[in-house]
Write a protein that holds these residues in place. Structure first.
Motif, mmCIF file in Angstrom:
data_model
loop_
_atom_site.group_PDB
_atom_site.id
_atom_site.type_symbol
_atom_site.label_atom_id
_atom_site.label_comp_id
_atom_site.label_asym_id
_atom_site.label_seq_id
_atom_site.Cartn_x
_atom_site.Cartn_y
_atom_site.Cartn_z
ATOM 1 N N THR A 156 9.581 18.226 17.501
ATOM 2 C CA THR A 156 8.171 18.614 17.513
ATOM 3 C C THR A 156 8.010 19.976 16.854
ATOM 4 N N GLY A 157 9.000 20.815 16.999
ATOM 5 C CA GLY A 157 8.955 22.111 16.323
ATOM 6 C C GLY A 157 9.938 22.079 15.171
ATOM 7 N N PHE A 158 10.975 22.889 15.258
ATOM 8 C CA PHE A 158 12.010 22.777 14.236
ATOM 9 C C PHE A 158 13.370 22.782 14.886
ATOM 10 N N GLU A 159 14.325 22.284 14.141
ATOM 11 C CA GLU A 159 15.710 22.334 14.592
ATOM 12 C C GLU A 159 16.533 22.898 13.461
ATOM 13 N N LEU A 160 17.265 23.939 13.746
ATOM 14 C CA LEU A 160 18.142 24.523 12.741
ATOM 15 C C LEU A 160 19.578 24.283 13.154
ATOM 16 N N PHE A 200 26.215 26.112 15.222
ATOM 17 C CA PHE A 200 25.232 26.954 15.891
ATOM 18 C C PHE A 200 23.905 26.214 15.734
ATOM 19 N N THR A 201 23.172 26.004 16.836
ATOM 20 C CA THR A 201 21.887 25.320 16.705
ATOM 21 C C THR A 201 20.771 26.157 17.327
ATOM 22 N N LEU A 202 19.583 25.958 16.784
ATOM 23 C CA LEU A 202 18.403 26.638 17.303
ATOM 24 C C LEU A 202 17.256 25.643 17.283
ATOM 25 N N VAL A 203 16.635 25.392 18.435
ATOM 26 C CA VAL A 203 15.459 24.514 18.459
ATOM 27 C C VAL A 203 14.311 25.274 19.102
ATOM 28 N N ASP A 204 13.105 24.945 18.706
ATOM 29 C CA ASP A 204 11.973 25.682 19.252
ATOM 30 C C ASP A 204 11.144 24.862 20.228
ATOM 31 N N LEU A 217 17.267 8.147 26.944
ATOM 32 C CA LEU A 217 18.116 9.325 26.884
ATOM 33 C C LEU A 217 17.322 10.601 26.668
ATOM 34 N N ASN A 218 15.993 10.474 26.625
ATOM 35 C CA ASN A 218 15.203 11.644 26.269
ATOM 36 C C ASN A 218 15.636 12.936 26.976
ATOM 37 N N PRO A 219 15.936 12.846 28.257
ATOM 38 C CA PRO A 219 16.381 14.081 28.921
ATOM 39 C C PRO A 219 17.609 14.691 28.262
ATOM 40 N N ILE A 220 18.358 13.853 27.549
ATOM 41 C CA ILE A 220 19.563 14.381 26.913
ATOM 42 C C ILE A 220 19.198 15.424 25.868
ATOM 43 N N GLY A 221 17.982 15.289 25.331
ATOM 44 C CA GLY A 221 17.527 16.268 24.339
ATOM 45 C C GLY A 221 17.573 17.673 24.898
ATOM 46 N N ASN A 222 17.071 17.800 26.083
ATOM 47 C CA ASN A 222 17.089 19.114 26.710
ATOM 48 C C ASN A 222 18.501 19.549 27.058
ATOM 49 N N LEU A 223 19.319 18.553 27.308
ATOM 50 C CA LEU A 223 20.680 18.863 27.687
ATOM 51 C C LEU A 223 21.493 19.329 26.491
ATOM 52 N N ILE A 224 21.331 18.587 25.374
ATOM 53 C CA ILE A 224 22.179 18.877 24.226
ATOM 54 C C ILE A 224 21.723 20.123 23.488
ATOM 55 N N TYR A 225 20.434 20.221 23.250
ATOM 56 C CA TYR A 225 19.988 21.339 22.424
ATOM 57 C C TYR A 225 19.425 22.483 23.253
#
Lengths: 225, 207
Positions: A156-160, A200-204, A217-225
């Motif tokens: 929804t934002g960005f992922e680096l 190295f990752t950065l998500v907003d 697995l949606n909760p995994i998003g918060n877990l992984i990033y």
């Protein structure tokens, strides 16, 4: 060879010191690995310095009307400063290593300087957060074991992602250490790695997993990033 | 034959149309080299008078606060003085060097405001030298330290608390103000008074 670099606009903001810490750390780490961007950084710094410090520049227009009070404050400050010792000296820096999956990798300086939380494992993926306290911006160190993959997702934002070691592939191709991969809401991708990798990752903001079972697995998003 | 050696005489550039220049780059760089090599206070005064007002206006634009802008001037110009020896002309113009120091100080100050962190990451993000880091040596002269401690003890209590808090307990001026229940401005003025007093006392003995 490194194919993905920070955009010109990001570089300019980085040089001006206007970016969030996580983003500037990633750009600094990229620059440590990329000679071309180091040259660009130097050129931009001298250009922005010139712009900030010319006699007719944007920070000079009111220079003529400096008050007596300001002059006095400056004079006191200057006298204080010149009483100080000029005692700085340089010492060699010990590179900081990071061990993962039987390998020992030298971390870029800006990343090595950050405080890292503990690792959380989800299958072949391990993630630890950097304690930067930047609200919705989350910086992490991520390593994936050989054959690991992250379900298809958009942002929804960005992922680096800054690849530090190993390699991975997604729908757009394969990446090498130093690649600076910036994705936003328009991109879907399913990164996977054959030999394993460290990033190295950065998500907003939260990720959206959009395929079949992965939705669960949606909760995994918060877990992984 | 064309000589490959660089000309050692750069002085021919100096002194021409100085007043007309947009940015007196050569003069600034020469002054910084002079500060680096000779701790020349006159050269530093020239740098200060050129950069300080511009840094202040940059700070006001950046923080929207005059007090924070003045702190930026203080932080930047202190580093310019203390780290002058680390400057080399082949690293670029004096303006670039001062700009990077100002940018770093401003970056660290913004981080303090936004995330309440004093991790001073700017030196790691924009390292001055790649394989080295700046070693900040505190007083290595024990005699002087002891002498200084004695003098601090003899300060009025209000001033002593401020000096001890800032220099020996590594508190920020804000933390100290909160701790003592006084405005930050008072901390600053007490500190200034105390330092002035200490300087006079120590200076007299050194002469």
């Amino acid at each position: 060879m490194i194919k993905y670099h920070p955009s010109k606009q990001l570089m300019q903001k980085h040089v001006a010191g206007e970016l969030p810490v996580g983003l500037s750390v990633a750009i600094a780490a990229h620059i440590e690995l990329c000679g071309a961007c180091k040259l660009e950084l130097d050129a931009l710094e001298s250009k922005q310095a010139e712009a900030a410090f010319t006699n007719s520049g944007s920070y000079s227009e009111e220079a003529a009307e400096s008050s007596t009070e300001e002059d006095l404050a400056f004079e006191a400050m200057m006298n204080d400063i010149t009483q100080l010792d000029m005692s700085s000296e340089m010492v060699p820096r010990v590179p900081q290593m990071f061990d993962y999956q039987d390998k020992s990798v030298q971390l870029p300086r800006a990343i090595a300087a950050l405080k890292l939380g503990s690792f959380i494992n989800a299958g072949k993926v391990s993630r630890a957060r950097f304690e930067l306290d930047e609200g919705p911006l989350r910086s992490s160190l991520l390593h994936i074991k050989p054959g690991g993959e992250i379900p298809e997702h958009t942002h929804t934002g960005f992922e680096l992602t800054l690849l530090l070691d190993g390699s991975f592939e997604d729908e757009s191709g394969s990446y090498v250490p130093g690649d600076f991969i910036m994705l936003d809401g328009r991109h879907n991708h399913t990164p996977k790695t054959e030999e394993g990798c460290l990033c190295f990752t950065l998500v907003d903001s939260a990720l959206h997993f959009n395929k079949g079972l992965s939705k669960l697995l949606n909760p995994i998003g918060n877990l992984i990033y | 034959m064309v000589s490959l050696e660089q000309s050692s005489d750069c002085r021919t550039i100096k002194g021409k149309n100085v007043g007309m220049q947009e940015t007196p780059s050569e003069q600034l760089t020469a002054a910084l080299v002079n500060v680096a090599n000779n701790a020349d206070k006159k050269a530093y005064a020239y740098l200060f008078s050129y950069f300080a007002p511009k840094i202040k206006r940059f700070g006001i634009k950046q923080f929207g606060s005059e007090a924070m802008a003045m702190e930026l001037v203080q932080d930047t110009m202190t580093s310019v003085w203390r780290k002058a020896k680390l400057y080399h002309q082949d690293k670029g113009a004096a303006t670039t060097w001062v700009y990077t120091i100002m940018r770093n100080a401003s970056f660290d100050a913004l981080r303090k405001v936004k995330s309440n962190k004093e991790d001073n990451l700017s030196e790691e993000i924009w390292p001055l030298f790649h394989d080295e880091q700046v070693c900040e040596k505190s007083f290595k002269d024990h005699l002087q330290t002891n002498q200084l401690k004695e003098k601090i003890k003899s300060l009025p209590a209000a001033q002593r608390d401020v000096v001890v808090g800032v220099y020996f307990e590594d508190m920020t001026q804000e933390q100290l103000a909160q701790h003592l229940g006084i405005p930050v401005g008072t901390v600053k003025s007490r500190l200034r008074l105390a330092l002035k007093k200490l300087k006079v006392e120590l200076g007299e003995q050194h002469d």
